[in-house]
Each structure stands twice: as structure tokens, then as C-alpha cells.
Write an enzyme that holds these catalytic residues in place. Structure first.
Site, short mmCIF file in Angstrom:
data_model
loop_
_atom_site.label_atom_id
_atom_site.label_comp_id
_atom_site.label_asym_id
_atom_site.label_seq_id
_atom_site.Cartn_x
_atom_site.Cartn_y
_atom_site.Cartn_z
N LYS A 190 123.14 -50.36 -8.68
CA LYS A 190 122.66 -49.16 -8.01
C LYS A 190 123.43 -47.97 -8.59
CE LYS A 190 122.16 -45.78 -4.98
NZ LYS A 190 122.81 -44.48 -5.17
N GLY A 243 134.00 -45.17 -6.04
CA GLY A 243 133.61 -43.96 -5.36
C GLY A 243 134.68 -43.53 -4.37
N THR A 247 133.52 -44.01 1.65
CA THR A 247 132.36 -44.87 1.39
C THR A 247 132.81 -46.29 1.06
OG1 THR A 247 131.16 -42.95 0.55
CG2 THR A 247 130.26 -45.11 0.03
N CYS A 299 138.57 -40.24 -11.12
CA CYS A 299 139.38 -40.85 -10.06
C CYS A 299 140.86 -40.86 -10.43
CB CYS A 299 138.91 -42.27 -9.78
SG CYS A 299 137.23 -42.40 -9.15
N GLU A 400 142.01 -35.55 -2.26
CA GLU A 400 141.35 -35.62 -3.56
C GLU A 400 140.28 -34.52 -3.65
OE1 GLU A 400 139.69 -39.07 -6.47
OE2 GLU A 400 138.83 -39.04 -4.45
#
Length: 496
Positions: A190, A243, A247, A299, A400
Site C-alpha cells: 500500500k 511512517g 500511525t 525519518c 519531529e
């Protein structure tokens, strides 16, 4: 069409012809079950450049069923060395279609063409690496004495889900799908709704390389309609997610309901420590790259500069000068070395952090505002930004931002630098620049991070395990350890 002509046409038209529009399921293009479509936006111009299928639960169900059939059928019967051959041919095809992949990545993500070409090369290298691992996934023997033969077998876990972020779409797809396939698993991918194109192209290339129907499927759509449904599907045995931490927690909770395993690569607020004894020219080059590459949307970005007070003023002055020389603009221009923010929503998020910093009276040494491509007046851009001498508990240090914003923490000595490095809830990466190898070793020992870089930020390659601790995630990607994430161990003991 030659690579030069392909780029020129994309620059002229603002789009790339022939991009896929449908899901890739069971070895073929398939329209969304609900018939819906979405637009993919070019961040460099803030305008749509393509459309693609808006998937739903029905599409997820079809893809997972296809992956399960393939895992129990054709893919299961293929020898490990043949799996390796498929991955090796995929690497070759990625290189053959490299410019098309790179242009699609620029149009979807907003990064520069140079950065996108690097991502394509890295993806090909990833498939090369795991091609060599496919027939070396060995078990162990256990010494129970002469009356027993005891050994283990590494078996594929089954159907795996790969939920991909928008900042490195091709790279992240490659680094999780390649080891899963090497282990003998099947995959449902996905991609992020902002950046679906390169995952779709990659699935087609895998099929061209000889991957059986259903082994790798791509379902596009929103996180709510596709990602959450995929994570909660009872036939998914392992979920790899990259991510946000928030989430990632939701993904982990969904996996727990089906007792599925997870690899989570989540947020980061990584320190880049520069000590007074460092090679300052080397450190400056790396600090700039660590926070301004991909407009800071990484990240593992070095988003905090921890610097000793004795060199602070001179270093910041040089850093600001370097930041001002970055050439901002649309990523398809080869003159540009600083690209766009991926979406209007994310640009607003980055801007909100700097609005708050100004309201709190922080010193913004350079940048700090949303802007546009200076050549066209379009697009979603944010100035390269340095927030100087920030308090350790300030949001620009603790949270972040995921943009081109460097928070500077000033320290008086090495011990305080270690404390500063450890002062956030994240533990993904830590870098240090020093000529003192004793301090470098102590830093690596005492700082909580999944990986430590010494005198080169972003050091390492596909061979090097990558992942975080604490709120930065669980598990490791890259390296041979990644293959183990997609295996279940069966032990066999025989009395002889």
C-alpha cells in the site's frame, strides 16, 4: 524515447505519459472495485500530474486472496535460487527503466531529480543484495547428543503487508519487498496516497522479471480506506510500516488483534553532534546534507545539531551561509539541489512549528517561512531553516517537524553532548564528529539509537541493519536480519 528526451518532455509538459492508473493485482492491472479515482499532485508546481485508483476494502480483500493463493501455489514451488534470479532480473529492469522511475518519483514526491536517481540506484542495489540472500537463508543444527538429529528450518511467514511512506516511496518499497520475496513470502503493498507511482511501476517490473501472478500486489488509495483495512486483515502474517509514531501505534494495535508480527520504522529527532576537536569542514558538509537533503523529509534526518559552545558561533555563521546557497526549485530542473515539501498539508504543519518558535521568541538564524519556486512562483516549498540555541524542552527540539528545520543545542562538554543527544523520546539515529576515537566509542555506547554514525552522517548501505528504539520503532530493516523478519522458525528433532 532516450533518457534526455524523456526528461525534457516531462519538464515541458509537467507530467510523464503512460503512468499506471489502476491497482496491480494477481499479475494484471485492475480498476478499483468501487470505480473511484484520485489525483496525484506534483509538489513542485502544486498541481495534479496524474490520476490513480482509489481503493477500498474490496480491493484489499482481492489482493490478499491473490497473495495467499500464490504463496500456497506457484511461489512455494520455486527453488530459492530461482527466487534469487527473479530479484536479480528485477534489479536489471530497475536500471533499464531508471530515468522513468526517477521522473515519476520527482513528480510524486517533490524531491530533486538527482535525489530520485540516487533512490533508483539504491533500489536496484537492494534487489541485487537480496537476490544473493535468497538461497542462503539457512537453518541451524542443535547438539543434543548422538541419539538425536535436531535442526531448524526458516519458513516464509506467509502474506506480508507493506505500508509505504511518501518521502522515499521507491526506496522503502524495495527495502521491504525484496527481503520478503527472498524469504519466500508474498506481498501486498500500500503506497502512500501522495506517491503511488513508483510502487506500481516496480510491481510491473517484478512481473516482467518472472514473478508469478499474485506474489506482489499493489493497492492504492487512502490510509483510512486501504492501509487500515490491510493492517487489520486476518490473513496478513507480518506488517512492515514506515511512517509516523502515532500511525505506527495504530498499525501495531491492528496487528495484535490477529497476532501478526510487525516491523515499525517510525519517527526520529536525531542528534548530529559536533565536538570542538572535529574536522569542521567535514562536519559542516555533513550537517547540511543531514537536514537539507530531501528538504528534511527523512525519518533519520540530523534534525538536531548538538555543538560545543567554543565553536558554536563560527560554525553557525558558516552553516547559515551554506543554507543560503541552496538552489530551490522544481525537482525536474537539474540546476536545483533543494526540492519541495510533499503536500500543502505538510507544508502547513512545518510552518506551524516555526510560527510557534517565533511566538516563543526563539532565534531563527535563517529561513523559517513557507515560500514558492523562485522561477515559477508555484509549488510547496519551505526555506532552509536554522533555529539557534533552542531549549532542550522546546517543541522544535522534542517533536519531529519532518522538514528542512535544524534545531541547535549548545553544550559545554562531551558529557553534556551525550545528555543532549538522549533528551528526546526518539532513538533512531545519532551522529558524531570528532577526532577522538575514544569519545566516538563512548558515544556509540552511551547514546540510545538504532544506528550511530561517526564522521559521516547517513553512513552505511543496504548491508547495514536499520531501525529505531523507543518511539522510533521496533525491528530492523536492511541487512540479512531483514530476511528473518519474514521467516518463522520450525525446529525438527529426530531420535535416531
Amino acid at each position: 524515447m532516450s533518457e534526455d528526451h524523456l526528461l525534457r518532455e516531462a519538464q515541458r509538459a509537467g507530467k510523464l505519459p503512460g503512468l499506471p492508473q489502476n491497482h496491480f493485482i494477481d499479475g494484471a492491472w485492475r480498476a478499483s472495485a468501487g470505480g473511484g479515482m484520485m489525483e496525484s499532485f506534483d509538489p513542485g508546481s502544486a498541481s495534479p500530474h496524474a490520476s490513480f485508483a482509489a481503493g477500498d476494502a474490496d480491493d484489499v480483500a482481492i489482493a490478499v486472496a491473490s497473495a495467499r493463493r500464490a504463496g500456497e501455489g506457484a511461489w512455494k514451488k520455486i527453488l530459492p535460487r530461482e527466487r534469487g534470479h527473479v530479484l536479480s532480473r528485477t534489479a536489471d529492469l530497475i536500471r533499464q527503466h531508471g530515468e522513468r522511475l526517477a521522473i515519476a518519483e520527482v513528480l510524486d514526491s517533490g524531491k530533486t531529480i538527482s535525489e530520485a536517481r540516487g533512490d533508483v540506484a539504491g533500489a536496484a542495489r537492494c534487489f541485487d543484495y537480496y537476490a544473493g540472500a535468497a538461497d542462503k537463508n539457512e537453518g541451524k543444527s542443535f547438539p543434543l547428543g548422538e541419539d538425536y538429529a535436531s535442526f531448524s528450518i526458516n519458513e516464509p511467514v506467509g502474506v506480508t503487508a507493506h505500508i509505504i511512506p511518501w518521502n522515499y516511496p521507491l526506496s522503502t518499497t524495495a527495502r521491504s519487498v525484496a527481503p520478503a520475496l527472498a524469504a519466500g513470502c508474498t506481498a501486498v503493498v500500500k503506497p502512500a496516497e501522495q506517491t503511488p507511482m513508483t510502487a506500481l511501476i516496480l510491481a510491473e517490473l517484478l512481473h516482467q522479471a518472472g514473478l508469478p501472478d499474485g506474489v506482489c500486489n499493489v493497492v492504492t488509495g487512502t490510509g483510512a480506506a486501504v492501509g487500515a483495512t490491510l493492517a487489520a486483515h486476518p490473513d496478513i502474517s507480518h506488517i512492515t510500516f514506515t511512517g509516523s509514531t502515532a500511525t505506527g501505534i495504530n498499525v501495531m494495535q491492528a496487528a495484535a488483534r490477529n497476532v501478526a508480527s510487525v516491523t515499525l520504522e517510525l519517527g526520529g529527532k536525531s542528534p548530529n553532534v559536533v565536538l570542538a576537536d572535529a574536522d569542521l569542514d567535514l562536519a559542516l558538509d555533513n550537517v547540511v546534507g543531514a537536514i537539507f537533503e530531501n528538504a528534511g523529509q527523512i525519518c533519520s534526518a540530523g534534525s538536531r545539531l548538538v555543538i560545543e559552545r567554543s565553536i558554536h558561533a563560527e560554525f553557525i555563521e558558516r552553516l547559515v551561509q551554506r543554507a543560503k546557497t541552496l538552489r530551490m526549485g522544481h525537482g525536474l530542473s537539474e540546476r536545483v539541489n533543494f526540492g519541495a515539501i510533499n503536500s500543502a498539508e505538510h507544508l502547513a504543519k512545518v510552518s506551524s512549528f516555526l510560527d510557534g518558535a517565533r511566538a516563543r521568541g526563539l532565534s531563527i538564524a535563517t529561513g523559517g517561512r513557507a515560500t514558492v519556486d523562485p522561477g515559477t512562483g508555484k509549488g510547496w516549498f519551505f526555506e532552509p531553516t536554522v533555529v539557534d540555541n533552542a531549549g532542550w524542552d522546546d517543541p522544535v527540539v522534542q517533536e519531529e517537524i519532518f522538514g528542512p528545520v535544524l534545531a541547535v543545542q549548545v553544550v559545554d562538554d562531551f558529557d553534556e553532548a551525550i545528555a543532549a543527544a538522549n533528551c528526546t523520546p526518539y532513538a533512531l539515529v545519532a551522529g558524531i564528529f570528532t577526532r577522538d576515537l575514544s569519545k566516538a566509542h563512548r558515544f556509540a555506547r552511551d547514546v540510545d539509537a538504532g544506528q550511530v554514525y561517526v564522521n559521516e552522517y547517513f553512513a552505511g548501505d543496504i548491508e547495514t541493519p536499520f531501525g529505531g528504539n523507543r518511539k522510533s520503532g521496533i525491528g530492523r530493516e536492511k541487512g540479512l536480519i531483514a530476511v528473518q523478519s519474514y521467516c518463522k522458525v520450525k525446529s525438527v528433532t529426530i531420535r535416531v
